[in-house]
Design an enzyme around this catalytic site. Sequence first.
Site, PDB file in Angstrom:
ATOM      1  N   TYR A 134      48.854  49.814  49.243  1.00  0.00           N
ATOM      2  CA  TYR A 134      49.973  50.902  48.845  1.00  0.00           C
ATOM      3  C   TYR A 134      49.956  51.864  49.863  1.00  0.00           C
ATOM      4  O   TYR A 134      50.926  52.650  50.061  1.00  0.00           O
ATOM      5  CB  TYR A 134      49.217  51.408  47.439  1.00  0.00           C
ATOM      6  CG  TYR A 134      49.636  50.740  46.391  1.00  0.00           C
ATOM      7  CD1 TYR A 134      48.730  49.592  46.160  1.00  0.00           C
ATOM      8  CD2 TYR A 134      50.680  50.865  45.497  1.00  0.00           C
ATOM      9  CE1 TYR A 134      48.987  48.609  44.699  1.00  0.00           C
ATOM     10  CE2 TYR A 134      50.969  50.086  44.273  1.00  0.00           C
ATOM     11  CZ  TYR A 134      50.053  49.073  44.332  1.00  0.00           C
ATOM     12  OH  TYR A 134      50.315  48.140  43.121  1.00  0.00           O
ATOM     13  N   LYS A 181      37.505  40.683  45.376  1.00  0.00           N
ATOM     14  CA  LYS A 181      37.879  39.654  45.975  1.00  0.00           C
ATOM     15  C   LYS A 181      37.228  39.732  47.428  1.00  0.00           C
ATOM     16  O   LYS A 181      37.505  39.276  48.392  1.00  0.00           O
ATOM     17  CB  LYS A 181      39.436  39.392  46.048  1.00  0.00           C
ATOM     18  CG  LYS A 181      39.811  37.947  46.487  1.00  0.00           C
ATOM     19  CD  LYS A 181      39.703  37.004  45.404  1.00  0.00           C
ATOM     20  CE  LYS A 181      40.079  35.560  45.752  1.00  0.00           C
ATOM     21  NZ  LYS A 181      39.892  34.407  44.655  1.00  0.00           N
ATOM     22  N   ASP A 214      40.001  36.772  40.039  1.00  0.00           N
ATOM     23  CA  ASP A 214      40.452  35.684  39.330  1.00  0.00           C
ATOM     24  C   ASP A 214      39.894  35.262  37.842  1.00  0.00           C
ATOM     25  O   ASP A 214      40.316  35.356  36.768  1.00  0.00           O
ATOM     26  CB  ASP A 214      40.963  34.741  39.778  1.00  0.00           C
ATOM     27  CG  ASP A 214      39.661  34.421  41.043  1.00  0.00           C
ATOM     28  OD1 ASP A 214      38.917  35.199  41.256  1.00  0.00           O
ATOM     29  OD2 ASP A 214      39.606  33.202  41.881  1.00  0.00           O
ATOM     30  N   ASP A 238      46.427  47.825  39.521  1.00  0.00           N
ATOM     31  CA  ASP A 238      47.905  47.675  38.969  1.00  0.00           C
ATOM     32  C   ASP A 238      48.046  46.398  38.162  1.00  0.00           C
ATOM     33  O   ASP A 238      48.548  46.651  37.023  1.00  0.00           O
ATOM     34  CB  ASP A 238      48.793  47.677  40.078  1.00  0.00           C
ATOM     35  CG  ASP A 238      50.211  47.770  39.887  1.00  0.00           C
ATOM     36  OD1 ASP A 238      50.602  47.971  38.714  1.00  0.00           O
ATOM     37  OD2 ASP A 238      51.003  47.874  40.748  1.00  0.00           O
TER      38      ASP A 238
END
Length: 342
Positions: A134, A181, A214, A238
């Site tokens: 962002y 991740k 995930d 988000d």
Amino acid sequence: MARRPAGRRAPQPATLIPGDGIGPEVIDSAVRMVEAAGGRIAWDVQLAGKAAFETLGTAIPDSLLASLRRTRVGLKGPLETQIGRVGYRSVNVALRKTFDLYANVRPIRSLPGVRSAFSGVDLVVVRENTEDVYAGIEHQIAPGVVEAVKVITARASRRIARFAFELARRQRRREIVAIHKANIMKLSDGLFLACAREVARQHRGIQYSELIVDNACMQLVLRPQDFDVLLLENLYGDIVSDLCAGLVGGLGLVPGANLGARHAIFEAVHGTAPDIAGKNLANPLAAILSATMLLRHVGQTRPAARIERAVSRLLREARVRTRDLGGRSTTAEVTARLIALL
Ligand code: NAD
């Protein structure tokens, strides 16, 4: 110093941003609920986003920033951000950065009488709100090749981790799971995790664990009741927020807060919902519950609790509800029934 009785306290100034799309409809409901419940707020209405761009030629007018600097607290409807290269940059991101609203907090709770795949869900999403992709740093290296930069700093990562542990302590929650991740983004997500672990070591009373994003998504849709506080970077936060909203009945129900050291802006998780905007179909409950978070933030717990009780009763009686919850009522009808239930 003499204290005024609560009833005669001067109204709390707050900035009101109706927003775009369904924003004006759901924010109108929220304001009416606050008034009807006895909340004492002096709203300063300000335009932002598309509405401001079309009338004032800028999506973030100076008067909006001045108002938020003065009031330090705001209730905001969703703002439209155009997709791709066209249009102005996200006003939401700009506001979060300008006022350093580094913590995005979204309580996800199963509500009585709402049909959804799960019951007994009670978790909080804590999302870092100022960096990650962002930061908006993108460039074209050559035709057909574009780079986007993901910015993760130790300062922001430690700060959001501390915030999450502090929230867990205050709300007597037992466990924080950091979602990442770092198997792929070894440096950036690796730094985020290193900071979270460091902060976890200083808060031994609260359990700390980690999940790859995930796997976290799968676990969330299998056993959401096992989760308590989720700690995430900006982008994962988000995406996972909307997923979590789906666990408890959808975007029409989930409120949120953007919090900084000095300023706070409250807003629903949902966007402008262009497919139903202007049709009196939007579910106002997420905006109304965001307003109750604002009321609690400024110390007006009684009207907040009254509104929350009315929302519970409305959902339990299952007569008046919007289409997203399987009903046929309009935004205005839901608001009117809620006011009656107060
Ligand atoms: P969205 O949240 O606006 O809508 C997703 C789906 O949920 C739609 O089908 C919509 O009808 C439904 N929905 C959302 N809120 C609802 C409500 N209160 N009642 C009933 N149904 C509701 O997401 P989107 O379509 O991806 O985004 C539309 C626009 O909103 C985009 O411009 C996006 O940038 C913006 N947006 C803004 C914010 C914000 O201001 N904080 C957040 C998310 C999206």
